[in-house]
Design a protein around this motif. Structure first.
Motif, short mmCIF file in Angstrom:
data_model
loop_
_atom_site.label_atom_id
_atom_site.label_comp_id
_atom_site.label_asym_id
_atom_site.label_seq_id
_atom_site.Cartn_x
_atom_site.Cartn_y
_atom_site.Cartn_z
N ILE A 71 0.83 -1.20 0.00
CA ILE A 71 0.00 0.00 0.00
C ILE A 71 0.87 1.25 0.00
O ILE A 71 1.77 1.40 0.83
N GLU A 72 0.58 2.14 -0.92
CA GLU A 72 1.32 3.39 -1.05
C GLU A 72 0.77 4.49 -0.14
O GLU A 72 1.52 5.27 0.43
N ALA A 73 -0.57 4.57 -0.03
CA ALA A 73 -1.18 5.66 0.72
C ALA A 73 -2.60 5.29 1.10
O ALA A 73 -3.19 4.37 0.54
N ILE A 74 -3.12 6.02 2.08
CA ILE A 74 -4.48 5.83 2.58
C ILE A 74 -5.24 7.14 2.42
O ILE A 74 -4.74 8.21 2.80
N LEU A 75 -6.45 7.06 1.89
CA LEU A 75 -7.35 8.21 1.77
C LEU A 75 -8.65 7.90 2.47
O LEU A 75 -9.04 6.74 2.59
N VAL A 76 -9.34 8.94 2.92
CA VAL A 76 -10.68 8.76 3.48
C VAL A 76 -11.61 9.78 2.83
O VAL A 76 -11.21 10.89 2.48
N THR A 77 -12.88 9.37 2.67
CA THR A 77 -13.87 10.26 2.07
C THR A 77 -14.55 11.15 3.10
O THR A 77 -15.04 12.23 2.77
N HIS A 78 -14.62 10.69 4.37
CA HIS A 78 -15.18 11.48 5.45
C HIS A 78 -14.89 10.75 6.76
O HIS A 78 -14.42 9.62 6.77
N GLY A 79 -15.17 11.44 7.87
CA GLY A 79 -14.69 10.97 9.15
C GLY A 79 -15.54 9.97 9.90
O GLY A 79 -15.19 9.61 11.03
N HIS A 80 -16.64 9.49 9.34
CA HIS A 80 -17.47 8.55 10.09
C HIS A 80 -16.71 7.25 10.39
O HIS A 80 -15.95 6.75 9.56
N GLU A 81 -16.97 6.72 11.57
CA GLU A 81 -16.17 5.61 12.10
C GLU A 81 -16.22 4.37 11.22
O GLU A 81 -15.23 3.63 11.13
N ASP A 82 -17.35 4.12 10.58
CA ASP A 82 -17.42 2.91 9.75
C ASP A 82 -16.53 3.00 8.52
O ASP A 82 -16.32 2.01 7.83
N HIS A 83 -15.97 4.19 8.26
CA HIS A 83 -15.02 4.37 7.17
C HIS A 83 -13.59 4.55 7.65
O HIS A 83 -12.65 4.31 6.88
N THR A 84 -13.41 4.96 8.89
CA THR A 84 -12.09 5.39 9.35
C THR A 84 -11.51 4.61 10.53
O THR A 84 -10.35 4.79 10.87
N GLN A 85 -12.31 3.78 11.17
CA GLN A 85 -11.84 3.14 12.40
C GLN A 85 -10.54 2.36 12.20
O GLN A 85 -9.67 2.34 13.08
N ALA A 86 -10.37 1.74 11.04
CA ALA A 86 -9.19 0.92 10.79
C ALA A 86 -7.98 1.72 10.31
O ALA A 86 -6.90 1.15 10.14
N VAL A 87 -8.14 3.03 10.13
CA VAL A 87 -7.05 3.83 9.57
C VAL A 87 -5.78 3.74 10.43
O VAL A 87 -4.69 3.44 9.89
N PRO A 88 -5.82 4.01 11.74
CA PRO A 88 -4.56 3.98 12.51
C PRO A 88 -3.86 2.63 12.45
O PRO A 88 -2.64 2.56 12.29
N ARG A 89 -4.64 1.55 12.57
CA ARG A 89 -4.04 0.22 12.56
C ARG A 89 -3.45 -0.11 11.19
O ARG A 89 -2.33 -0.65 11.11
N LEU A 90 -4.15 0.22 10.12
CA LEU A 90 -3.63 -0.05 8.79
C LEU A 90 -2.36 0.75 8.53
O LEU A 90 -1.38 0.23 7.97
N ALA A 91 -2.36 2.01 8.95
CA ALA A 91 -1.16 2.84 8.79
C ALA A 91 0.01 2.28 9.59
O ALA A 91 1.16 2.27 9.12
N GLU A 92 -0.28 1.79 10.78
CA GLU A 92 0.77 1.22 11.63
C GLU A 92 1.36 -0.04 10.99
O GLU A 92 2.59 -0.22 10.95
N ILE A 93 0.50 -0.91 10.49
CA ILE A 93 0.97 -2.18 9.93
C ILE A 93 1.75 -1.96 8.64
O ILE A 93 2.79 -2.60 8.41
N THR A 94 1.27 -1.07 7.78
CA THR A 94 1.83 -0.93 6.44
C THR A 94 2.84 0.20 6.31
O THR A 94 3.63 0.21 5.35
N GLY A 95 2.82 1.15 7.24
CA GLY A 95 3.67 2.33 7.11
C GLY A 95 3.18 3.32 6.08
O GLY A 95 3.86 4.31 5.79
N ALA A 96 1.99 3.09 5.53
CA ALA A 96 1.45 3.98 4.50
C ALA A 96 0.96 5.28 5.14
O ALA A 96 0.30 5.25 6.18
N PRO A 97 1.24 6.43 4.53
CA PRO A 97 0.76 7.70 5.07
C PRO A 97 -0.73 7.90 4.79
O PRO A 97 -1.26 7.40 3.79
N VAL A 98 -1.38 8.63 5.67
CA VAL A 98 -2.77 9.04 5.47
C VAL A 98 -2.73 10.43 4.86
O VAL A 98 -2.23 11.38 5.49
N LEU A 99 -3.22 10.57 3.64
CA LEU A 99 -3.09 11.81 2.89
C LEU A 99 -4.37 12.63 2.93
O LEU A 99 -5.47 12.09 2.89
#
Length: 247
Positions: A71-99
């Protein structure tokens, strides 16, 4: 009388773009339909993908996303939890930045253009990919209509966003929930007209003596499952705010 919409707002898309992979989370429900759609985008022959809306923090879902890596990068469309809850863990595991960016970026070998489409939430963003398809989060759903929940939801902003999306023309829609749609302009036009018709129903309910949001819900959303009435009440609050500002 405008009824509750459960069908798609446009024709379904037959085939996903070659650069798009759908990984759907196992979190189905009244508000999430079949579950949250996580989209992995990567041009053919490109080594790394961009993940849009990692979704809920479910181990099986995270594993399915990572299987489609790297994974190169992580994007989100909006802040609702059902879209974003996994962001910190995925970023931690993959090292991909959240842009978070305005304008265009090249990600996953694709041209990704971010456009503000507020209304469902203040922070809602859509991503146009290679001018071939648009990822819209919850601004347009694959089935039914979305919630514009006061106070974060703003109906005037939402209607303006519909005009923005209509301007994209017959571009495929990759939504945050439900199936992909074939025509963004058709879906956004349907949503715009449905919202306008609902506003007239709310206006009539208020003229008829409805005072509180739930009073309006009982009249205007009588055909909606009562489990959805709390969400409908928040939508009515947004409608009432709109009518106060646009008498």
């Amino acid at each position: 009388m405008v009824g509750h919409v459960t069908a798609p707002a446009a024709v379904l898309l037959d085939t996903l773009p070659t650069w798009a992979t759908l990984v759907r989370a196992a979190n189905p429900g009244p508000m999430t339909l079949d579950g949250t759609n996580t989209w992995l985008l990567r041009a053919p022959g490109t080594p790394r993908s961009v993940v849009v809306d990692p979704g809920p923090q479910l181990e099986e879902h995270l594993a399915a996303i990572i299987e489609n890596g790297p994974i190169e990068a992580i994007l989100v469309t909006h802040g609702h939890e059902d879209h974003t809850q996994a962001v910190p863990r995925l970023a931690e595991i993959t090292g991909a930045p959240v842009l978070d960016f305005d304008g265009e970026e090249t990600l996953g070998g694709l041209t990704v253009r971010a456009i503000d489409t507020p209304g469902h939430t203040r922070d809602s963003v859509s991503y146009v990919i290679n001018d071939e398809a648009v990822l819209v989060g919850d601004t347009i759903l694959g089935r039914g209509t979305t919630v514009v929940a006061f106070p974060d939801g703003d109906l005037a902003a939402y209607l303006s966003s519909m005009e923005t999306l209509i301007g994209l023309g017959p571009m495929p829609v990759l939504p945050g929930h439900g199936p992909a749609l074939a025509d963004c302009a058709a879906a956004a036009t349907y949503y715009r007209e449905h919202r306008r018709a609902r506003l007239e129903q709310v206006r009539a309910a208020v003229a008829g003596g409805a005072v509180e949001a739930m009073d309006v819900v009982r009249i205007v959303y009588a055909d909606v499952d009562e489990v959805l009435w709390p969400a409908a009440a928040l939508t009515v609050e947004a409608q009432l705010a709109y009518l106060r500002d646009h008498p």
